[in-house]
Design an enzyme around this catalytic site. Sequence first.
Site, short mmCIF file in Angstrom:
data_model
loop_
_atom_site.label_atom_id
_atom_site.label_comp_id
_atom_site.label_asym_id
_atom_site.label_seq_id
_atom_site.Cartn_x
_atom_site.Cartn_y
_atom_site.Cartn_z
N ASP A 166 -2.57 -15.18 -57.00
CA ASP A 166 -1.20 -15.56 -57.32
C ASP A 166 -0.60 -14.65 -58.39
O ASP A 166 0.60 -14.77 -58.70
CB ASP A 166 -1.12 -17.02 -57.76
CG ASP A 166 -2.04 -17.34 -58.92
OD1 ASP A 166 -3.27 -17.26 -58.74
OD2 ASP A 166 -1.54 -17.65 -60.02
N ASP A 183 2.64 -10.95 -64.64
CA ASP A 183 1.97 -12.02 -65.40
C ASP A 183 1.05 -11.48 -66.50
O ASP A 183 -0.15 -11.27 -66.29
CB ASP A 183 1.22 -12.98 -64.48
CG ASP A 183 2.18 -13.95 -63.79
OD1 ASP A 183 3.23 -14.24 -64.38
OD2 ASP A 183 1.89 -14.42 -62.68
#
Length: 490
Positions: free
Chosen positions: A250, A260
Site C-alpha cells: 500500500d 509515505d
Amino acid sequence: MTVHFPFQNSYSALPDSFFARVAPTPVAAPRLIKLNRPLAVQLGLDPDLLETPEGAEILAGKTVPSGADPIAMAYAGHQFGNFVPQLGDGRAILLGEVIDRDGQRRDIQLKGSGPTPFSRRGDGRAALGPVLREYIVSEAMYVLGIPTTRSLAAVVTGEHVLRETALPGAVLTRVASSHIRVGTFQFFAVRRDTDAVRRLADHVITRHYPELLTAERPYHDLLAAVVARQANLVARWLLVGFIHGVMNTDNSSISGETIDYGPCAFMDAYNPSQVFSSIDEMGRYAYANQPRIALWNLTRLAECLLPLFSDEQEKAVAEAQDILGAFGEIFSEAYQAGLRKKVGLFTMRDGDEALIQDLLDAMAKNQADFTLTFRKLGDAAADDGTEVRAQFMEPAAFDEWAGRWRARTSLEPQTPAERQAAMQAVNPIFIPRNHRVEAVIQAAVNNDDYAPFEELVKVLAKPFEDQPDYAAYADPPLPDQRVLQTFCGT
C-alpha cells in the site's frame, strides 16, 4: 479575492467502490507553518492567497474549496508480508486534481484531516512531528532528483492528538502524480472484481502511461512500465543511502514515485543491513533488501493483473513471470551506472563493478559515512584524499583501494577538476540527517520554534552546493546524537 483551485477531477468520477466520499473534519485554529511557494505556482495556485487565513483554513481542512470533490481512496495491502484486505485512506482526504503548468495531472491531498470510513478506530489526525518529517524529506528527495510525492504546505491545527502523549496536531498538504498503489489493485483483485481491476488499469494507463493507449497488449505493457519505474526508483534510493522503512504494497506507487515518509531515514555510516523503523523487527525493509522487496511488491501487482492477461491461468502466469524477470537487469543497470558516476568513472570497463564493491565493503567494515565518503572522494579526484581517508576507522583500507581507483581513472581523458565537478554534481554534501530532523521536530513540538525547520529546509534545497555558513549540517551525528529508530506517524 478567494483562493481558487482549478480542479479537474478524474478519480472521483470512477465507480463508488473506488473510494468513500468524506469531507475533512474542521479544526479549531489553523495556522500556516510553511507554504511551498514555488510548488504552489507550479500547480497554478496563488501563493499569496494561500498564505492568508482563508488559505490556512483550506490547507487544514476547515474549509473545502470550490470545485473540490473530497474522497478517501480504497485500497488493500501486504503490511510486512501480511495481507490486509481493506486499508484505505484512514487519515488522508484527496481534495481533487489539478493540471500543473507542465500539463501534468497532480493530486492535492490533505494528510491528517480527520477520520474516514477507513480509519479503523483511528482519529484520522497527524501529529506535528511526522508532518514536519515528511515535508523535509520529501522536498529533499525532490531536489536530489528522486521521483517523489511533494509537500505543498504544513499547518498546525490548534488541537492536540493523543499518541503516547498529547502532541500538537498538524495537517500536511501532499501533492502526487496520483495516490494509486499496488494495494489499490489488490483491493479489487481479492474481491474477484475483474471489471474494477480493468477499470483501474485503464485509468492508470490514461493517466500515467498514455503511450500504452494504442498498445497491442496494454496490460502486459503496463506491468512492464511499472516494473521499470520501480526498479529505477529503488536504485536511486540506494545511491543516496535512503531507507524507506515501510515498503508495504500500500506504499508502493504505480506512478513510480516515493510515497509515505513514515519511519524513513538516510544512513549515516554505511551498513547494508541498516534498519531504522521501530516496527521492522525482522529487518524486512533493511537498506539492501529494498530491491528484493520492490520485486516482491511488483509480483503482487502481477497477480492482480493476471485475469487481464489471459483466460488461461498458466499462460498468464508465464507471461507475468517473463515481465517480472526484467526487474533485476533494469535495477542492476541503473544502480551500477549510478555507482560509476559516484566514483567518477565516465566509461564502463571490466572490473569496475568489483572495484566499486570493494569500496563499499571497506566502507561497511570501517563504518565510513555514506554521504561524506562519496562527497570527499570527489575532492580526492583533485587532491591527496586526506578528508576521505578520515572517514575510515583504518585509513589504510582506503589507501589500498585508492591506488587501484586512481589507476582506473588514469585510463580516462578527463582532468582532475572535470572529474571532481562531475562527482560533486551527483554526490550530495547535505542530506536530511536523522539527528537534524529530530532536533527540528523537538524545537517545534516543545517550543513552537520553527526557525530550525526553516533553516534546515533552506540548506537542503541546495544539496550539491558547498554552503560554508551551514557546513555543520553536513556533519554526521556525534555518538550521543545518533537516532537509532524512527517511528510511524499513526
